[in-house]
Design a protein around this motif. Structure first.
Motif, PDB file in Angstrom:
ATOM      1  N   ILE A 169      -5.246  11.942 -13.314  1.00  0.00           N
ATOM      2  CA  ILE A 169      -6.032  12.349 -12.401  1.00  0.00           C
ATOM      3  C   ILE A 169      -6.754  12.564 -12.720  1.00  0.00           C
ATOM      4  CG2 ILE A 169      -6.210  13.920 -10.294  1.00  0.00           C
ATOM      5  CD1 ILE A 169      -3.148  12.831 -10.180  1.00  0.00           C
ATOM      6  N   PRO A 170      -8.496  11.884 -12.511  1.00  0.00           N
ATOM      7  CA  PRO A 170      -9.643  11.928 -12.653  1.00  0.00           C
ATOM      8  C   PRO A 170     -10.231  13.469 -13.268  1.00  0.00           C
ATOM      9  CG  PRO A 170      -9.454   9.825 -12.453  1.00  0.00           C
ATOM     10  CD  PRO A 170      -8.267  10.731 -11.878  1.00  0.00           C
ATOM     11  N   GLU A 171     -10.391  13.895 -13.915  1.00  0.00           N
ATOM     12  CA  GLU A 171     -11.588  15.331 -14.288  1.00  0.00           C
ATOM     13  C   GLU A 171     -12.438  15.921 -12.648  1.00  0.00           C
ATOM     14  OE1 GLU A 171     -12.719  18.605 -15.984  1.00  0.00           O
ATOM     15  OE2 GLU A 171     -11.254  17.333 -16.831  1.00  0.00           O
ATOM     16  N   GLY A 172     -12.399  16.650 -12.440  1.00  0.00           N
ATOM     17  CA  GLY A 172     -13.145  17.149 -10.872  1.00  0.00           C
ATOM     18  C   GLY A 172     -12.038  16.455  -9.101  1.00  0.00           C
ATOM     19  N   PHE A 173     -11.614  16.583  -9.531  1.00  0.00           N
ATOM     20  CA  PHE A 173     -10.651  15.503  -8.273  1.00  0.00           C
ATOM     21  C   PHE A 173      -9.279  16.356  -8.463  1.00  0.00           C
ATOM     22  CE2 PHE A 173     -12.603  11.255  -9.169  1.00  0.00           C
ATOM     23  CZ  PHE A 173     -12.690  11.126  -7.497  1.00  0.00           C
ATOM     24  N   GLU A 174      -8.956  17.107  -7.156  1.00  0.00           N
ATOM     25  CA  GLU A 174      -8.094  18.148  -6.595  1.00  0.00           C
ATOM     26  C   GLU A 174      -7.299  17.528  -5.656  1.00  0.00           C
ATOM     27  OE1 GLU A 174      -7.857  21.061  -8.118  1.00  0.00           O
ATOM     28  OE2 GLU A 174      -9.806  21.132  -9.142  1.00  0.00           O
ATOM     29  N   GLU A 175      -6.243  17.958  -5.647  1.00  0.00           N
ATOM     30  CA  GLU A 175      -4.973  17.894  -4.648  1.00  0.00           C
ATOM     31  C   GLU A 175      -5.945  18.592  -3.275  1.00  0.00           C
ATOM     32  OE1 GLU A 175      -0.377  17.371  -3.920  1.00  0.00           O
ATOM     33  OE2 GLU A 175      -1.083  17.776  -5.206  1.00  0.00           O
ATOM     34  N   VAL A 176      -5.992  17.301  -2.053  1.00  0.00           N
ATOM     35  CA  VAL A 176      -5.327  18.130  -1.001  1.00  0.00           C
ATOM     36  C   VAL A 176      -4.625  18.739  -0.686  1.00  0.00           C
ATOM     37  CG1 VAL A 176      -6.282  17.034   1.870  1.00  0.00           C
ATOM     38  CG2 VAL A 176      -7.779  16.123  -0.403  1.00  0.00           C
ATOM     39  N   ILE A 177      -4.707  19.730   0.259  1.00  0.00           N
ATOM     40  CA  ILE A 177      -3.802  20.528   0.508  1.00  0.00           C
ATOM     41  C   ILE A 177      -3.595  20.831   2.060  1.00  0.00           C
ATOM     42  CG2 ILE A 177      -2.938  23.161   0.638  1.00  0.00           C
ATOM     43  CD1 ILE A 177      -2.747  21.248  -2.469  1.00  0.00           C
ATOM     44  N   GLY A 178      -3.112  20.462   2.846  1.00  0.00           N
ATOM     45  CA  GLY A 178      -2.840  20.880   4.220  1.00  0.00           C
ATOM     46  C   GLY A 178      -3.266  19.969   4.481  1.00  0.00           C
ATOM     47  N   ALA A 179      -3.495  18.424   4.328  1.00  0.00           N
ATOM     48  CA  ALA A 179      -3.750  17.223   5.047  1.00  0.00           C
ATOM     49  C   ALA A 179      -2.730  17.079   6.394  1.00  0.00           C
ATOM     50  CB  ALA A 179      -3.535  15.729   4.401  1.00  0.00           C
ATOM     51  N   ALA A 180      -3.164  16.372   6.867  1.00  0.00           N
ATOM     52  CA  ALA A 180      -2.324  16.073   8.425  1.00  0.00           C
ATOM     53  C   ALA A 180      -1.134  15.308   8.002  1.00  0.00           C
ATOM     54  CB  ALA A 180      -2.378  14.573   9.221  1.00  0.00           C
ATOM     55  N   PRO A 181       0.497  15.196   9.139  1.00  0.00           N
ATOM     56  CA  PRO A 181       1.430  14.914   8.811  1.00  0.00           C
ATOM     57  C   PRO A 181       1.375  13.917   7.997  1.00  0.00           C
ATOM     58  CG  PRO A 181       1.543  16.366  10.429  1.00  0.00           C
ATOM     59  CD  PRO A 181       0.116  16.019  10.084  1.00  0.00           C
ATOM     60  N   PHE A 182       0.623  13.015   8.917  1.00  0.00           N
ATOM     61  CA  PHE A 182       0.880  11.841   8.103  1.00  0.00           C
ATOM     62  C   PHE A 182       0.580  10.750   7.097  1.00  0.00           C
ATOM     63  CE2 PHE A 182      -0.710   6.814   8.119  1.00  0.00           C
ATOM     64  CZ  PHE A 182       0.266   6.230   8.968  1.00  0.00           C
ATOM     65  N   ALA A 183      -1.012  11.450   6.539  1.00  0.00           N
ATOM     66  CA  ALA A 183      -1.688  11.498   5.171  1.00  0.00           C
ATOM     67  C   ALA A 183      -0.168  12.221   4.185  1.00  0.00           C
ATOM     68  CB  ALA A 183      -2.705  12.129   5.658  1.00  0.00           C
ATOM     69  N   ASN A 184       0.195  13.208   4.637  1.00  0.00           N
ATOM     70  CA  ASN A 184       1.177  13.952   3.743  1.00  0.00           C
ATOM     71  C   ASN A 184       2.399  13.332   2.832  1.00  0.00           C
ATOM     72  OD1 ASN A 184      -0.216  16.464   3.760  1.00  0.00           O
ATOM     73  ND2 ASN A 184       1.330  16.914   4.771  1.00  0.00           N
ATOM     74  N   ARG A 185       2.723  12.481   4.697  1.00  0.00           N
ATOM     75  CA  ARG A 185       3.502  11.292   3.638  1.00  0.00           C
ATOM     76  C   ARG A 185       2.973   9.932   2.800  1.00  0.00           C
ATOM     77  NH1 ARG A 185       5.092  12.888   9.082  1.00  0.00           N
ATOM     78  NH2 ARG A 185       3.925  11.060   9.697  1.00  0.00           N
ATOM     79  N   ASN A 186       2.316  10.011   2.799  1.00  0.00           N
ATOM     80  CA  ASN A 186       1.696   8.684   2.403  1.00  0.00           C
ATOM     81  C   ASN A 186       0.936   9.265   1.103  1.00  0.00           C
ATOM     82  OD1 ASN A 186       2.174   7.218   3.923  1.00  0.00           O
ATOM     83  ND2 ASN A 186       1.059   7.661   5.271  1.00  0.00           N
ATOM     84  N   GLY A 187       0.554   9.982   0.857  1.00  0.00           N
ATOM     85  CA  GLY A 187       0.185  10.917   0.052  1.00  0.00           C
ATOM     86  C   GLY A 187       0.633  11.367  -1.806  1.00  0.00           C
ATOM     87  N   PRO A 188      -0.070  11.656  -2.207  1.00  0.00           N
ATOM     88  CA  PRO A 188      -0.844  12.732  -2.365  1.00  0.00           C
ATOM     89  C   PRO A 188      -2.407  12.182  -2.368  1.00  0.00           C
ATOM     90  CG  PRO A 188       0.421  13.658  -4.721  1.00  0.00           C
ATOM     91  CD  PRO A 188       0.755  11.854  -3.763  1.00  0.00           C
ATOM     92  N   TYR A 189      -2.769  13.106  -1.660  1.00  0.00           N
ATOM     93  CA  TYR A 189      -4.592  12.803  -1.724  1.00  0.00           C
ATOM     94  C   TYR A 189      -5.457  13.704  -2.529  1.00  0.00           C
ATOM     95  CZ  TYR A 189      -3.268   9.384   1.813  1.00  0.00           C
ATOM     96  OH  TYR A 189      -3.168   7.897   2.813  1.00  0.00           O
ATOM     97  N   TYR A 190      -6.632  13.310  -3.115  1.00  0.00           N
ATOM     98  CA  TYR A 190      -7.658  13.908  -3.818  1.00  0.00           C
ATOM     99  C   TYR A 190      -8.606  14.093  -3.295  1.00  0.00           C
ATOM    100  CZ  TYR A 190      -2.795  13.656  -7.011  1.00  0.00           C
ATOM    101  OH  TYR A 190      -1.569  14.011  -6.736  1.00  0.00           O
ATOM    102  N   GLU A 191      -9.167  14.758  -3.717  1.00  0.00           N
ATOM    103  CA  GLU A 191     -10.902  14.810  -3.601  1.00  0.00           C
ATOM    104  C   GLU A 191     -11.270  15.420  -4.320  1.00  0.00           C
ATOM    105  OE1 GLU A 191     -11.377  14.577   1.146  1.00  0.00           O
ATOM    106  OE2 GLU A 191     -12.568  16.289   0.345  1.00  0.00           O
ATOM    107  N   LYS A 192     -12.523  14.924  -4.921  1.00  0.00           N
ATOM    108  CA  LYS A 192     -13.671  15.264  -5.869  1.00  0.00           C
ATOM    109  C   LYS A 192     -14.916  15.002  -4.821  1.00  0.00           C
ATOM    110  CE  LYS A 192     -16.609  14.292 -10.156  1.00  0.00           C
ATOM    111  NZ  LYS A 192     -16.191  12.855 -10.654  1.00  0.00           N
ATOM    112  N   LYS A 193     -15.678  16.268  -5.077  1.00  0.00           N
ATOM    113  CA  LYS A 193     -16.431  17.329  -3.810  1.00  0.00           C
ATOM    114  C   LYS A 193     -17.900  16.573  -5.246  1.00  0.00           C
ATOM    115  CE  LYS A 193     -19.078  20.644  -1.754  1.00  0.00           C
ATOM    116  NZ  LYS A 193     -19.053  22.704  -1.547  1.00  0.00           N
TER     117      LYS A 193
END
Length: 143
Positions: A10-34
């Motif tokens: 996972i590239p620097e600065g990205f954090e896993e999205v916690i508490g995403a919608a159930p559909f996104a949880n099944r397809n993830g994990p997704y990450y975000e960088k602010k």
């Protein structure tokens, strides 16, 4: 510098999205960088579960991820929740297992009830997918 989470780098600065919608949880994990208070980059590492029969990332996965990223971009920019009314998409280049796919989103115009947004999915500097959409603002908990 990269950090390891499971098997994915996972590239620097990205954090896993916690508490995403159930559909996104099944397809993830997704990450975000602010990037700042109104902009973030959403991303995911393409895995075997995201592939179609010819071993490329399934178009439906790209569309679902883009829809999620566009909505998140609206929330980040406006502070308001929304649902998709319309989304147009263009598939420009394939993605493969192991690719780090980033969504870059821009809110174009916001009115009282709808918001216009566009985005690109990228693997490195290569744009693989483009979308533009209209979302309707919603009030969570109301019918």
């Amino acid at each position: 510098m990269k950090k390891n989470i499971g098997e994915a780098n996972i590239p620097e600065g990205f954090e896993e999205v916690i508490g995403a919608a159930p559909f996104a949880n099944r397809n993830g994990p997704y990450y975000e960088k602010k990037i700042d208070d109104e902009v973030s980059i959403r991303a995911f590492r393409a895995a075997e579960k995201h592939l179609n029969g010819v071993k490329l990332v399934h178009g439906g996965m790209l569309m679902s991820f883009a829809d999620s990223a566009l909505a998140r971009g609206v929330i980040r920019a406006t502070g308001r929740r929304c649902v998709t009314i319309k989304m147009n998409s263009e598939f420009l280049s394939p993605a493969r297992a192991g690719d780090w796919i980033e969504a870059h989103v821009e809110v174009i115009k916001s009115t009282k009830t709808v918001v216009f947004v566009r985005g690109e999915l990228k693997v490195g500097r290569r744009t693989i997918f483009k979308a533009d959409a209209i979302f309707h603002y919603v009030h969570v908990g109301r019918d």
